[in-house]
Write a protein that holds these residues in place. Structure first.
Motif, mmCIF file in Angstrom:
data_model
loop_
_atom_site.group_PDB
_atom_site.id
_atom_site.type_symbol
_atom_site.label_atom_id
_atom_site.label_comp_id
_atom_site.label_asym_id
_atom_site.label_seq_id
_atom_site.Cartn_x
_atom_site.Cartn_y
_atom_site.Cartn_z
ATOM 1 N N VAL A 123 -4.106 -13.583 -4.801
ATOM 2 C CA VAL A 123 -2.866 -13.027 -5.337
ATOM 3 C C VAL A 123 -1.733 -14.032 -5.132
ATOM 4 N N VAL A 133 2.762 -6.140 -0.848
ATOM 5 C CA VAL A 133 1.373 -6.107 -0.384
ATOM 6 C C VAL A 133 1.309 -6.443 1.102
ATOM 7 N N VAL A 143 -6.639 -3.615 -1.714
ATOM 8 C CA VAL A 143 -6.996 -3.466 -3.125
ATOM 9 C C VAL A 143 -6.083 -2.441 -3.797
ATOM 10 N N LEU A 146 -2.971 -3.474 -5.576
ATOM 11 C CA LEU A 146 -3.048 -4.156 -6.868
ATOM 12 C C LEU A 146 -2.555 -3.280 -8.018
ATOM 13 N N MET A 149 -0.822 -4.488 -11.305
ATOM 14 C CA MET A 149 -0.914 -5.950 -11.466
ATOM 15 C C MET A 149 -1.756 -6.343 -12.681
ATOM 16 N N ILE A 151 -4.604 -8.871 -13.674
ATOM 17 C CA ILE A 151 -5.634 -9.583 -12.927
ATOM 18 C C ILE A 151 -6.523 -10.365 -13.891
ATOM 19 N N VAL A 179 -4.714 -1.093 -13.488
ATOM 20 C CA VAL A 179 -4.455 -2.526 -13.520
ATOM 21 C C VAL A 179 -4.708 -3.026 -14.942
ATOM 22 N N ASP A 201 -0.989 -11.954 -11.968
ATOM 23 C CA ASP A 201 -0.528 -11.676 -10.604
ATOM 24 C C ASP A 201 -1.627 -11.995 -9.609
ATOM 25 N N ALA A 202 -2.860 -11.778 -10.049
ATOM 26 C CA ALA A 202 -4.011 -12.001 -9.180
ATOM 27 C C ALA A 202 -5.190 -12.476 -10.023
#
Length: 347
Positions: A123, A133, A143, A146, A149, A151, A179, A201-202
């Protein structure tokens, strides 16, 4: 022993063009020196490092020479296509794509299990701050953070995408609503840049990908599967070696030697990780920053399996984890159909 036979020199990665030669029939034949060449296809990531070690090693004393077949694209589906077209003899790829291919009618069998899924959830530090976070919370709590986010992950149906969905679901998130999953066309070099530029973001990708941003201090590894931080995937044998059933039937003694060569590379990896890592760094990963390589290799070594079997328990675990989230009925497949005896430890 392979400890003495794997060269500690920089060897250029073999680049064998994929040809439309069609499936080979009949047993593979040895050359005048008694050495049989086996064509191997795999993507280039730490998930498939055992295959890379086969092609970098000298197994001529065992009557084997492993030749890398490189194809366009890195996904497991491309490795399966190479096998089905006859452009490779064995492949190392994700078990999810393999099983889906078998359900679709591909006559393939597993001849070895090689490792857990060697992936990490990275992340960006800016996202960690924006989404508040707690990087020290438990795995599920991390998790859960998230939610909302974007991903970057593998394409739908890939082992990576499927595994991430399991991890998200286990933590109470809906992968399709809570997500935004963006398919990564390139799960290697572009991942770090995507994190730093805010494209994602991740990211959920093979070790050595998001770690580029971690090494630069712009991102943080939130979850590492090899480190045991994804309990939903415990017991999941992600990476497998497989071949057409006909090839296995026509080359039974050769297939047994192939699995033993693979087991030898794994023994070396576990017992002498620094030496094995240097072989990979000098050859396959010569362009990777040393700090990034060290971060990824330290995690990857934890994931490889000595013995390289795929047991009935491994199969039952795969079905238990992925059947609820799959459009296919994995329970309809018989273990004996999917896994060849050479990988069951029965011969």
């Amino acid at each position: 022993m392979m400890f003495r036979r794997l060269a500690m020199v920089a060897i250029p990665a073999l680049a064998v063009a994929l040809t439309a030669c069609g499936a080979q029939s009949g047993p593979l034949k040895a050359d005048d020196a008694g050495v049989t060449t086996v064509r191997v296809t795999s993507s280039q990531s730490f998930n498939t490092a055992p295959a890379a070690l086969l092609t970098q090693g000298d197994f001529t004393q065992d009557g084997l020479n492993f030749e890398q077949v490189n194809i366009a694209g890195s996904g497991s589906s491309n490795q399966i296509a190479a096998i089905l077209s006859g452009d490779a003899d064995i492949a190392l790829a994700g078990s999810n794509a393999f099983v889906d291919a078998v359900i679709g009618g591909a006559d393939l069998q597993i001849i070895a299990g090689t490792s857990d899924i060697i992936q990490s959830l990275v992340v960006s530090n800016s996202a960690i701050e924006r989404f508040n976070v707690d990087v020290h919370a438990g795995p599920d709590e991390r998790v859960q953070a998230l939610r909302g986010m974007t991903i970057g992950a593998g394409v739908t149906g890939s082992a990576g995408n499927s595994a991430l969905r399991v991890v998200l679901t286990h933590a109470g998130l809906d992968p399709d609503r809570d997500v935004k999953l963006v398919p990564l066309a390139d799960t290697t070099t572009a991942v770090g840049a995507g994190l730093e530029q805010g494209t994602y973001d991740a990211t959920w990708a093979a070790a050595g990908s998001g770690e580029v941003a971690v090494a630069r201090g712009t991102a943080t590894t939130l979850i590492s599967v090899p480190a045991g931080e994804a309990p939903a995937l415990d017991g999941y044998v992600c990476n497998v070696v497989f071949a057409p059933t006909r090839f296995i039937e026509q080359n039974p003694e050769l297939v047994d030697r192939i699995r033993e060569a693979l087991a030898e590379t794994t023994r070396m990896t576990k017992q002498e990780p620094e030496k094995t890592g240097q072989i990979l760094k000098n050859s396959i990963y010569s362009g990777m920053d040393q700090q990034v390589f060290d971060l990824a290799w330290t995690e990857a070594v934890k994931a490889y399996y000595e013995g390289n079997l795929f047991t009935r328990e491994d199969w039952n675990t795969f079905v238990r984890i992925f059947d609820p989230l799959s459009e296919h009925d994995y329970s309809e497949l018989e273990y004996e159909t999917v896994v060849n005896p050479v990988a069951r430890g029965e011969n």
